[in-house]
Design a protein around this motif. Sequence first.
Motif, PDB file in Angstrom:
ATOM      1  N   ALA A  96      -8.209   9.155  -9.717  1.00  0.00           N
ATOM      2  CA  ALA A  96      -7.254   9.605  -8.411  1.00  0.00           C
ATOM      3  C   ALA A  96      -6.324   8.785  -8.045  1.00  0.00           C
ATOM      4  CB  ALA A  96      -8.260   9.249  -7.287  1.00  0.00           C
ATOM      5  N   GLY A  97      -6.422   7.516  -9.390  1.00  0.00           N
ATOM      6  CA  GLY A  97      -4.834   6.528  -8.182  1.00  0.00           C
ATOM      7  C   GLY A  97      -5.379   5.237  -9.093  1.00  0.00           C
ATOM      8  N   ALA A  98      -4.899   4.019  -7.668  1.00  0.00           N
ATOM      9  CA  ALA A  98      -5.187   2.961  -8.244  1.00  0.00           C
ATOM     10  C   ALA A  98      -4.485   2.378  -6.688  1.00  0.00           C
ATOM     11  CB  ALA A  98      -3.880   2.353  -8.972  1.00  0.00           C
ATOM     12  N   VAL A  99      -6.061   1.171  -7.048  1.00  0.00           N
ATOM     13  CA  VAL A  99      -5.849   0.196  -5.450  1.00  0.00           C
ATOM     14  C   VAL A  99      -4.477  -1.248  -6.153  1.00  0.00           C
ATOM     15  CG1 VAL A  99      -6.930  -0.817  -3.853  1.00  0.00           C
ATOM     16  CG2 VAL A  99      -7.743   0.552  -4.904  1.00  0.00           C
ATOM     17  N   VAL A 100      -3.843  -1.483  -5.672  1.00  0.00           N
ATOM     18  CA  VAL A 100      -2.699  -2.143  -5.913  1.00  0.00           C
ATOM     19  C   VAL A 100      -2.786  -3.595  -4.833  1.00  0.00           C
ATOM     20  CG1 VAL A 100      -0.530  -2.804  -6.394  1.00  0.00           C
ATOM     21  CG2 VAL A 100      -0.685  -0.063  -5.540  1.00  0.00           C
ATOM     22  N   PRO A 101      -3.223  -4.759  -5.989  1.00  0.00           N
ATOM     23  CA  PRO A 101      -4.004  -5.498  -4.434  1.00  0.00           C
ATOM     24  C   PRO A 101      -2.556  -6.262  -4.373  1.00  0.00           C
ATOM     25  CG  PRO A 101      -4.507  -6.251  -7.242  1.00  0.00           C
ATOM     26  CD  PRO A 101      -3.899  -5.125  -7.100  1.00  0.00           C
ATOM     27  N   LYS A 102      -2.386  -7.189  -2.894  1.00  0.00           N
ATOM     28  CA  LYS A 102      -1.733  -8.194  -3.513  1.00  0.00           C
ATOM     29  C   LYS A 102       0.128  -8.306  -3.080  1.00  0.00           C
ATOM     30  CE  LYS A 102      -3.699 -12.272  -4.975  1.00  0.00           C
ATOM     31  NZ  LYS A 102      -5.489 -11.592  -5.228  1.00  0.00           N
ATOM     32  N   ALA A 103       0.204  -6.196  -2.451  1.00  0.00           N
ATOM     33  CA  ALA A 103       1.208  -5.891  -2.368  1.00  0.00           C
ATOM     34  C   ALA A 103       1.945  -5.767  -1.282  1.00  0.00           C
ATOM     35  CB  ALA A 103       0.776  -4.355  -2.568  1.00  0.00           C
ATOM     36  N   GLU A 104       2.956  -6.445  -1.628  1.00  0.00           N
ATOM     37  CA  GLU A 104       4.560  -7.063  -0.684  1.00  0.00           C
ATOM     38  C   GLU A 104       5.514  -5.883  -0.817  1.00  0.00           C
ATOM     39  OE1 GLU A 104       4.364 -11.153  -2.039  1.00  0.00           O
ATOM     40  OE2 GLU A 104       2.702 -11.308  -0.865  1.00  0.00           O
ATOM     41  N   SER A 105       5.771  -5.412  -2.403  1.00  0.00           N
ATOM     42  CA  SER A 105       7.041  -4.511  -1.960  1.00  0.00           C
ATOM     43  C   SER A 105       6.832  -3.578  -2.617  1.00  0.00           C
ATOM     44  CB  SER A 105       8.077  -5.386  -2.592  1.00  0.00           C
ATOM     45  OG  SER A 105       7.975  -5.491  -4.201  1.00  0.00           O
ATOM     46  N   ALA A 106       8.197  -3.135  -2.061  1.00  0.00           N
ATOM     47  CA  ALA A 106       7.866  -0.952  -2.572  1.00  0.00           C
ATOM     48  C   ALA A 106       8.556  -1.371  -3.509  1.00  0.00           C
ATOM     49  CB  ALA A 106       8.876  -0.871  -1.592  1.00  0.00           C
ATOM     50  N   ALA A 107       9.103  -1.973  -4.061  1.00  0.00           N
ATOM     51  CA  ALA A 107       9.476  -2.263  -5.603  1.00  0.00           C
ATOM     52  C   ALA A 107       8.024  -1.979  -6.462  1.00  0.00           C
ATOM     53  CB  ALA A 107      10.220  -3.591  -5.879  1.00  0.00           C
ATOM     54  N   THR A 108       7.325  -3.414  -6.072  1.00  0.00           N
ATOM     55  CA  THR A 108       5.989  -2.973  -7.153  1.00  0.00           C
ATOM     56  C   THR A 108       5.002  -1.700  -6.495  1.00  0.00           C
ATOM     57  OG1 THR A 108       5.488  -5.630  -6.012  1.00  0.00           O
ATOM     58  CG2 THR A 108       3.891  -3.828  -7.217  1.00  0.00           C
TER      59      THR A 108
END
Length: 290
Positions: A96-108
């Motif tokens: 289904a997709g990914a959980v992105v930890p410590k997300a701090e920017s749309a670029a990431t």
Amino acid sequence: MSDPVQQGCSFLFVPATQPERLPKALASGADMVIADWEDAVAPADKERARAALLAAVAALAHAQRARLLVRINSEGSPWFEADLQALAQLSALGLAGAVVPKAESAATLQTVAQAAGSRAALVPLVESVAGLAAADALAAAPQVARLAFGHLDFQVDAGMACAQDEQELLPVRMALVLASRRANLAAPIDGVTVDTRNPERMASDAARARRMGFGGKLCIHPAQVPVLHAAFDPDEAAVAHAQRVQQALQQAGGGVCVLDGRMVDAPVLAQAQHTLQRHARAQQRLAVTD
């Protein structure tokens, strides 16, 4: 569920180093399962965790793959690039997709989305003060399905020492609910309850999340799933009342009316419709697990 990432209530973590737990987790009644490459995996086991998950997902039915997310390691960690390569393979298999930890920017998030492919859903974890400041940008990034709150890491980053009821975090939780609404996202996912042997604490945390406008919660043990659902799924009395509200307004031709001595108008109808939608999702869940 037509879109379990957007509509799911329960998100159950499973260490990717224990792939034998995946079928059990998927059969637990949880709406979504998150295979974890990050906190649950020691540095020496990262490569093994990737290989184990790829082999396990290949053995699952397509419908099961669609209820599975993977939490990758954060950008800037030594494992991020290899995780993205493995994520691309998993996405091709129907994950289904990914959980992105410590997300701090749309670029990431854009970097992760490019690796995962256009059909992959992203769930950014807000776990820092910088992540909170970027909540609107994260919510508006392409392929983001939900925001999630990593409240334990957030407390550490902010230098907080919360009481058991976590009242200190109420403004942060509300900020994520409002950012999700501004971006027209599904309601966000609240953080874990670490006490797996205390269903009363889980019920209390889940009820708070529901009252605040969250759409679900992260879980770390299968026993937490039914407790969470009990807090979020409307009971028979709530469903019956919502149906009566809907019927009363229909009979009134869509105008204001009185039901049980209380005024019923458009906002009350909207709440009733939301209750019936949550009930329908609960019934769908039962159909999937039966």
